[in-house]
Scaffold this active site. Structure first.
Site, mmCIF file in Angstrom:
data_model
loop_
_atom_site.group_PDB
_atom_site.id
_atom_site.type_symbol
_atom_site.label_atom_id
_atom_site.label_comp_id
_atom_site.label_asym_id
_atom_site.label_seq_id
_atom_site.Cartn_x
_atom_site.Cartn_y
_atom_site.Cartn_z
ATOM 1 N N ASN A 9 0.883 -1.176 0.000
ATOM 2 C CA ASN A 9 0.000 0.000 0.000
ATOM 3 C C ASN A 9 0.914 1.218 0.000
ATOM 4 O OD1 ASN A 9 -1.930 1.967 0.385
ATOM 5 N ND2 ASN A 9 -2.256 1.490 2.554
ATOM 6 N N HIS A 95 -9.306 1.554 5.290
ATOM 7 C CA HIS A 95 -8.012 1.795 5.933
ATOM 8 C C HIS A 95 -8.176 2.833 7.036
ATOM 9 C CE1 HIS A 95 -3.821 2.889 6.526
ATOM 10 N NE2 HIS A 95 -3.503 1.765 5.908
ATOM 11 N N GLU A 167 -5.099 -4.257 10.798
ATOM 12 C CA GLU A 167 -4.050 -3.253 10.964
ATOM 13 C C GLU A 167 -4.254 -2.513 12.281
ATOM 14 O OE1 GLU A 167 -2.258 -1.685 7.038
ATOM 15 O OE2 GLU A 167 -4.159 -0.695 7.369
#
EC number: 5.3.1.1
Length: 251
Positions: A9, A95, A167
């Site tokens: 990413n 995200h 994450e």
């Protein structure tokens, strides 16, 4: 058997020229897609270069975001329909930087997931907790609620081909990494959440990545864990040599 998945990413980094230099740098050095699936997520301005350069190689491509409408008066947004027409493979959604800086909600992310499938793309759906949430013992509940909301209304078949990414916000770009055991614990909980929402077949099929300061030095230890199927890699994915090392972690 879930095929390992190493995804970069790039965030808001690299221009088309630098993208081409990266592609030249990794050419012929990535594993066969049946062994490890490799993906680069790049800014919208780089996708034309990335898709053209990845053609005929094992490398797949990802957009870093899209909107949930195909077209219209949405200045500055990226159309999932246009991404499909460009031959992009995946779209990263949810995200923590999108949730945090751009105030995207679970509902937005769910709408995007549906728009991605409507256009025959595949989502990489991110979830993760803050340091305060971890310290308060809320990690599992928080991550499960994010996953449940993101997957709402998706079929088991759609979830099987989705990619989920854990994450921890406190480990992104901070140099702090969740230990392999900490990462495995949460990823296993995400898999159990998918099983609860769908069934064991779906949970066994879906690939779940860990993201948060993944680099060549720690990728092997993370990949040795039974539930971790890959990495969503930030900084270490921008250098060709480093990405090659990550992709070939089995060697």
């Amino acid at each position: 058997m879930r095929t390992p998945f190493i995804a970069g990413n790039w965030k808001m980094n690299k221009n088309p020229k630098e993208t081409q230099e990266f592609l030249d740098g990794v050419k012929g050095k990535l594993p066969d897609a049946s062994k490890v699936e490799t993906v680069i997520g790049a800014p919208a301005i780089d996708l034309t270069t990335l898709v053209a350069g990845a053609e005929g190689t094992p490398l797949k491509t990802a957009a870093e975001n899209c909107y949930f409408e195909d077209e219209g008066a949405f200045t500055g947004e990226t159309s999932p329909k246009a991404l499909k027409e460009m031959n992009v493979d995946y779209v990263i959604i949810g995200h923590s930087e999108r949730r945090g800086y751009f105030h995207e909600t679970d509902e937005d992310i769910n709408k995007k997931a549906k728009a991605i499938f409507k256009n025959n793309l595949l989502p990489i759906i991110c979830c993760g907790e803050s340091l305060a949430q971890r310290e308060a013992g809320q990690t599992e509940d928080w991550v499960a609620s994010q996953i449940e909301a993101a997957l709402a209304g998706l079929s088991a078949d759609q979830v099987k081909v989705s990619v989920l990414a854990y994450e921890p916000i406190w480990a992104i770009g901070t140099g702090k990494t969740a230990t392999a055991d900490q990462a495995q614990e949460v990823v296993a909980h995400i898999r159990a959440t998918v099983e609860k929402l769908y069934n064991k077949d779906t949970a066994d099929a879906v690939r779940i990545l860990y993201g948060g300061s993944v680099k060549p030095a720690n990728v092997k230890e993370l990949m040795a864990k039974p539930d971790i199927d890959g990495g969503l890699v930030g900084g270490a994915s921008m250098d060709p040599e480093s990405f090659i090392a990550l992709a070939n972690y089995q060697d």
